[in-house]
Write a protein that holds these residues in place. Structure first.
Motif, PDB file in Angstrom:
ATOM      1  N   LYS A 134      52.816 -16.568  41.616  1.00 22.46           N
ATOM      2  CA  LYS A 134      52.880 -15.242  41.011  1.00 22.46           C
ATOM      3  C   LYS A 134      51.636 -14.972  40.167  1.00 22.46           C
ATOM      4  O   LYS A 134      51.035 -13.897  40.253  1.00 22.46           O
ATOM      5  CB  LYS A 134      54.135 -15.129  40.146  1.00 22.46           C
ATOM      6  N   LEU A 135      51.253 -15.950  39.342  1.00 22.52           N
ATOM      7  CA  LEU A 135      50.069 -15.788  38.499  1.00 22.52           C
ATOM      8  C   LEU A 135      48.817 -15.648  39.352  1.00 22.52           C
ATOM      9  O   LEU A 135      47.966 -14.797  39.107  1.00 22.52           O
ATOM     10  CB  LEU A 135      49.933 -16.980  37.547  1.00 22.52           C
ATOM     11  N   ALA A 136      48.710 -16.490  40.392  1.00 26.79           N
ATOM     12  CA  ALA A 136      47.545 -16.433  41.269  1.00 26.79           C
ATOM     13  C   ALA A 136      47.476 -15.097  42.000  1.00 26.79           C
ATOM     14  O   ALA A 136      46.406 -14.506  42.151  1.00 26.79           O
ATOM     15  CB  ALA A 136      47.592 -17.583  42.275  1.00 26.79           C
ATOM     16  N   GLY A 137      48.637 -14.601  42.452  1.00 29.75           N
ATOM     17  CA  GLY A 137      48.664 -13.336  43.162  1.00 29.75           C
ATOM     18  C   GLY A 137      48.224 -12.178  42.290  1.00 29.75           C
ATOM     19  O   GLY A 137      47.429 -11.332  42.707  1.00 29.75           O
ATOM     20  N   GLN A 138      48.742 -12.131  41.057  1.00 25.30           N
ATOM     21  CA  GLN A 138      48.360 -11.051  40.158  1.00 25.30           C
ATOM     22  C   GLN A 138      46.906 -11.180  39.722  1.00 25.30           C
ATOM     23  O   GLN A 138      46.204 -10.184  39.564  1.00 25.30           O
ATOM     24  CB  GLN A 138      49.292 -11.030  38.943  1.00 25.30           C
ATOM     25  N   THR A 139      46.452 -12.426  39.534  1.00 24.83           N
ATOM     26  CA  THR A 139      45.043 -12.631  39.200  1.00 24.83           C
ATOM     27  C   THR A 139      44.150 -12.111  40.309  1.00 24.83           C
ATOM     28  O   THR A 139      43.100 -11.508  40.066  1.00 24.83           O
ATOM     29  CB  THR A 139      44.757 -14.131  38.956  1.00 24.83           C
ATOM     30  N   ALA A 140      44.580 -12.330  41.571  1.00 26.09           N
ATOM     31  CA  ALA A 140      43.801 -11.850  42.709  1.00 26.09           C
ATOM     32  C   ALA A 140      43.721 -10.329  42.725  1.00 26.09           C
ATOM     33  O   ALA A 140      42.663  -9.747  42.975  1.00 26.09           O
ATOM     34  CB  ALA A 140      44.422 -12.358  44.002  1.00 26.09           C
ATOM     35  N   VAL A 141      44.846  -9.653  42.434  1.00 25.21           N
ATOM     36  CA  VAL A 141      44.849  -8.190  42.432  1.00 25.21           C
ATOM     37  C   VAL A 141      44.008  -7.652  41.282  1.00 25.21           C
ATOM     38  O   VAL A 141      43.172  -6.762  41.458  1.00 25.21           O
ATOM     39  CB  VAL A 141      46.290  -7.647  42.348  1.00 25.21           C
ATOM     40  N   TYR A 142      44.261  -8.187  40.075  1.00 27.34           N
ATOM     41  CA  TYR A 142      43.441  -7.771  38.940  1.00 27.34           C
ATOM     42  C   TYR A 142      41.979  -8.119  39.189  1.00 27.34           C
ATOM     43  O   TYR A 142      41.073  -7.393  38.798  1.00 27.34           O
ATOM     44  CB  TYR A 142      43.916  -8.450  37.650  1.00 27.34           C
ATOM     45  N   GLY A 143      41.783  -9.251  39.846  1.00 29.25           N
ATOM     46  CA  GLY A 143      40.423  -9.686  40.143  1.00 29.25           C
ATOM     47  C   GLY A 143      39.696  -8.740  41.067  1.00 29.25           C
ATOM     48  O   GLY A 143      38.471  -8.624  41.011  1.00 29.25           O
ATOM     49  N   LEU A 144      40.456  -8.043  41.937  1.00 27.36           N
ATOM     50  CA  LEU A 144      39.821  -7.089  42.847  1.00 27.36           C
ATOM     51  C   LEU A 144      39.036  -6.050  42.072  1.00 27.36           C
ATOM     52  O   LEU A 144      37.869  -5.794  42.360  1.00 27.36           O
ATOM     53  CB  LEU A 144      40.899  -6.410  43.709  1.00 27.36           C
ATOM     54  N   SER A 145      39.698  -5.447  41.075  1.00 27.04           N
ATOM     55  CA  SER A 145      39.006  -4.437  40.280  1.00 27.04           C
ATOM     56  C   SER A 145      37.949  -5.066  39.382  1.00 27.04           C
ATOM     57  O   SER A 145      36.852  -4.528  39.224  1.00 27.04           O
ATOM     58  CB  SER A 145      40.007  -3.652  39.426  1.00 27.04           C
ATOM     59  N   SER A 146      38.291  -6.210  38.796  1.00 27.71           N
ATOM     60  CA  SER A 146      37.350  -6.865  37.892  1.00 27.71           C
ATOM     61  C   SER A 146      36.114  -7.341  38.645  1.00 27.71           C
ATOM     62  O   SER A 146      34.975  -7.130  38.218  1.00 27.71           O
ATOM     63  CB  SER A 146      38.035  -8.047  37.197  1.00 27.71           C
ATOM     64  N   ILE A 147      36.355  -7.995  39.793  1.00 29.36           N
ATOM     65  CA  ILE A 147      35.240  -8.510  40.584  1.00 29.36           C
ATOM     66  C   ILE A 147      34.386  -7.364  41.107  1.00 29.36           C
ATOM     67  O   ILE A 147      33.158  -7.419  41.069  1.00 29.36           O
ATOM     68  CB  ILE A 147      35.761  -9.373  41.743  1.00 29.36           C
ATOM     69  N   LEU A 148      35.056  -6.289  41.581  1.00 32.34           N
ATOM     70  CA  LEU A 148      34.294  -5.145  42.078  1.00 32.34           C
ATOM     71  C   LEU A 148      33.461  -4.529  40.963  1.00 32.34           C
ATOM     72  O   LEU A 148      32.272  -4.244  41.137  1.00 32.34           O
ATOM     73  CB  LEU A 148      35.245  -4.103  42.670  1.00 32.34           C
ATOM     74  N   GLY A 149      34.099  -4.345  39.800  1.00 32.12           N
ATOM     75  CA  GLY A 149      33.377  -3.743  38.682  1.00 32.12           C
ATOM     76  C   GLY A 149      32.215  -4.591  38.215  1.00 32.12           C
ATOM     77  O   GLY A 149      31.099  -4.097  38.050  1.00 32.12           O
ATOM     78  N   ARG A 150      32.477  -5.878  38.022  1.00 34.59           N
ATOM     79  CA  ARG A 150      31.412  -6.763  37.561  1.00 34.59           C
ATOM     80  C   ARG A 150      30.343  -6.941  38.630  1.00 34.59           C
ATOM     81  O   ARG A 150      29.159  -7.056  38.317  1.00 34.59           O
ATOM     82  CB  ARG A 150      31.998  -8.122  37.180  1.00 34.59           C
ATOM     83  N   SER A 151      30.776  -6.960  39.892  1.00 34.01           N
ATOM     84  CA  SER A 151      29.815  -7.106  40.978  1.00 34.01           C
ATOM     85  C   SER A 151      28.901  -5.893  41.050  1.00 34.01           C
ATOM     86  O   SER A 151      27.686  -6.017  41.280  1.00 34.01           O
ATOM     87  CB  SER A 151      30.534  -7.289  42.318  1.00 34.01           C
ATOM     88  N   ILE A 152      29.477  -4.707  40.844  1.00 30.68           N
ATOM     89  CA  ILE A 152      28.656  -3.501  40.844  1.00 30.68           C
ATOM     90  C   ILE A 152      27.703  -3.511  39.659  1.00 30.68           C
ATOM     91  O   ILE A 152      26.532  -3.146  39.783  1.00 30.68           O
ATOM     92  CB  ILE A 152      29.542  -2.240  40.846  1.00 30.68           C
ATOM     93  N   ASN A 153      28.203  -3.932  38.496  1.00 32.62           N
ATOM     94  CA  ASN A 153      27.305  -4.092  37.348  1.00 32.62           C
ATOM     95  C   ASN A 153      26.189  -5.065  37.684  1.00 32.62           C
ATOM     96  O   ASN A 153      25.026  -4.877  37.314  1.00 32.62           O
ATOM     97  CB  ASN A 153      28.077  -4.604  36.131  1.00 32.62           C
ATOM     98  N   PHE A 154      26.586  -6.129  38.363  1.00 33.22           N
ATOM     99  CA  PHE A 154      25.636  -7.142  38.797  1.00 33.22           C
ATOM    100  C   PHE A 154      24.605  -6.525  39.741  1.00 33.22           C
ATOM    101  O   PHE A 154      23.393  -6.708  39.587  1.00 33.22           O
ATOM    102  CB  PHE A 154      26.422  -8.251  39.496  1.00 33.22           C
ATOM    103  N   LEU A 155      25.092  -5.741  40.726  1.00 30.42           N
ATOM    104  CA  LEU A 155      24.203  -5.101  41.685  1.00 30.42           C
ATOM    105  C   LEU A 155      23.365  -4.003  41.032  1.00 30.42           C
ATOM    106  O   LEU A 155      22.227  -3.758  41.455  1.00 30.42           O
ATOM    107  CB  LEU A 155      25.013  -4.518  42.843  1.00 30.42           C
ATOM    108  N   MET A 156      23.927  -3.364  39.997  1.00 29.30           N
ATOM    109  CA  MET A 156      23.164  -2.320  39.322  1.00 29.30           C
ATOM    110  C   MET A 156      21.947  -2.871  38.600  1.00 29.30           C
ATOM    111  O   MET A 156      21.009  -2.126  38.324  1.00 29.30           O
ATOM    112  CB  MET A 156      24.059  -1.571  38.325  1.00 29.30           C
ATOM    113  N   ILE A 157      21.963  -4.173  38.325  1.00 29.88           N
ATOM    114  CA  ILE A 157      20.776  -4.787  37.726  1.00 29.88           C
ATOM    115  C   ILE A 157      19.581  -4.636  38.658  1.00 29.88           C
ATOM    116  O   ILE A 157      18.440  -4.498  38.212  1.00 29.88           O
ATOM    117  CB  ILE A 157      21.049  -6.277  37.404  1.00 29.88           C
TER     118      ILE A 157
END
Length: 501
Positions: free
Chosen positions: A6-29
């Motif tokens: 359950k924790l891993a599943g929710q982390t994965a879903v939350y991670g989708l937005s977090s990873i996308l957001g941070r990745s875009i910030n990363f790419l915006m560099i």
């Protein structure tokens, strides 16, 4: 095992937005380092460090407090939500107005003459963030991970759209004569201004959607609810301020502490831009921490009444260290091509040697978040203040002592040192007041060996690119081998057992 799933599943879903957001910030560099000046990057680094600091003041620990009191047995969760959101909106109006009026003075104090508008926009960004905090927390508490992630992704896409439009799109249209300079007030000499405006537009547009999905609130401030919540949250406010000092002040203070001409050809603000850009490379670790935090905080609170919760917390910590230490090695050994790929310019890649240390700093921040559960579920949040204050004092001391001597490395050292000391203090008091059976020796061994392998892989250079890549990445396999040897019994226990015929 179901708890982990359950924790891993929710982390994965939350991670989708977090990873996308941070990745875009990363790419915006890539965009920022290619199209903006080094000085603009320095302004971006320091202003966003200020935003991170002030964001704690605007929300003053109410997200965690909301989790704590919404899960209470004797409280009406709807009243808790209404009261908390009403309080935050009221305080945001006061704080936002105050900061808006202080903008001209801030512009002078922080050496941005004639740019008071930057701090007026900052006040609006902070206000929008604050009034979204509790609705986002409510979505997490109600396990509406997909809606939470969707809201974050919409916000991210709006932000990236405005960034690309203002930094690349408009200049291109001006260059081909499609629009004229001054169209809608556009100015080609602006840089960090367009990063702030993009953030402001994206946050403002997302407010109605998030409020709708979280459920509109009724304005009420129930003193019987808010009084104990305030008592609980006040230490969290100071903890947050001290914590953000540890995380952001090295970037904020860097340009003001670095001696003139420390780096040839770079002003202090330009060097601050290089330092901030390399901090961004460590964001891949931070995005994992953020995704984990989104899922783990409500999960930890809900499991706090379980008699086996200490054992569960210990297992979560162990898996967390294993996963993040592997990630740290994987990033560090590949910085020779990751760095130039994302940092467009030789000045920026000169700071790559601090990235493994910053990755370890963020990993320790994640360890601290795991450790800190003891004072949150026992209502001993006063300890959080003293622990993070110790870290903040250490951060500021190291910045003032070592940045003038070691430059970028001095700033990185302040990050890793403060989080290490905070982990030690939190572990010491936690074992005294709420013992959790962490695998401490193994955890420390994994942290040490992964840090050594990270720097070994970073500095390893055999002169042949393909051979370099293979040998560097073989260190990851070596680390996997070490894990397998030490965790063999646990790994075999989770594997499906073959049935006897």
């Amino acid at each position: 095992m179901s708890n982990f799933k359950k924790l891993a599943g929710q982390t994965a879903v939350y991670g989708l937005s977090s990873i996308l957001g941070r990745s875009i910030n990363f790419l915006m560099i890539i965009v920022y380092t290619k199209y903006l000046s080094t000085e603009a990057l320095g302004s971006f680094t320091s202003i966003y460090a200020l935003i991170g600091f002030m964001n704690i003041v605007f929300t003053y620990g109410m997200e965690t407090t909301f989790f704590r009191y919404s899960t209470g047995k004797n409280l009406d969760s709807a009243k808790v939500y209404n009261s908390t959101q009403s309080l935050l909106i009221t305080s945001t109006l006061l704080l936002g107005t105050g900061l808006y009026l202080l903008a001209p003075s801030l512009a002078i104090w922080l050496d941005y003459p004639g740019q008071a508008y930057l701090f007026r926009w900052t006040a609006l960004i902070l206000s929008f963030d604050a009034i979204l905090a509790i609705p986002f927390a409510k979505l997490r508490l109600e396990n509406k991970a997909l809606i939470f992630a969707g809201s974050k992704i919409i916000n991210i896409l709006l932000n990236i759209f405005f960034n690309l439009l203002l930094i690349i799109g408009f200049p291109y249209l001006i260059s081909i004569g499609a629009i004229q300079e001054g169209f809608l007030g556009y100015r080609s000499d602006w840089g960090v201004e367009y990063i702030l405006l993009s953030n402001l537009f994206a946050n403002g547009l997302i407010i109605p959607f998030v409020w709708w999905k979280a459920g509109f609130f009724k304005f009420q401030m129930d003193g019987s609810i808010l009084k104990p919540m305030w008592t609980y949250s006040l230490p969290l406010l100071f903890m947050g301020l001290a914590g953000v000092t540890n995380e952001l002040f090295s970037r904020f203070l860097f340009e003001y502490v670095l001696p003139p001409n420390f780096y040839a050809g770079l002003s202090a603000r330009q060097a601050g831009g290089v330092f901030g850009a390399n901090f961004k490379l460590a964001i891949m670790m931070n995005l994992v921490i953020q995704a984990f935090k989104y899922a783990a905080e409500p999960f930890f609170f809900k499991k706090s009444t379980d008699k086996n919760s200490p054992q569960l917390y210990a297992k979560v910590m162990h898996v967390f260290i294993l996963f993040c230490s592997i990630l740290m090695i994987a990033i560090s050994v590949n910085l020779d091509w990751i760095g130039p790929l994302f940092l467009q310019g030789d000045d920026y890649t000169e700071g790559l040697y601090i990235v493994p240390m910053l990755l370890m700093g963020y990993l320790l921040l994640g360890v601290y978040f795991n450790l800190s559960i003891w004072f949150k579920i026992t209502d001993q949040t006063k300890y959080s203040f003293w622990i993070t204050l110790a870290g903040a004092i250490l951060t500021i001391s190291i910045i003032f002592i070592f940045v003038p001597i070691w430059g970028y490395m001095g700033g990185a050292l302040s990050t890793i040192s403060s989080y290490f000391v905070m982990c030690l203090l939190c572990y010491w008091y936690g074992q005294k007041y709420y013992p959790i059976p962490y695998q401490t020796s193994k955890g420390l061994f994994y942290l040490l060996i992964s840090f050594v392998l990270s720097y070994l892989g970073f500095y390893l250079d055999l002169g042949i690119p393909v051979l370099n890549f293979l040998v560097k990445n073989s260190l990851i396999l070596i680390y996997f081998g070490i894990i397998f040897i030490l965790e063999k019994e646990q790994i075999m226990a989770y594997l499906p057992k073959s049935k006897k015929v």
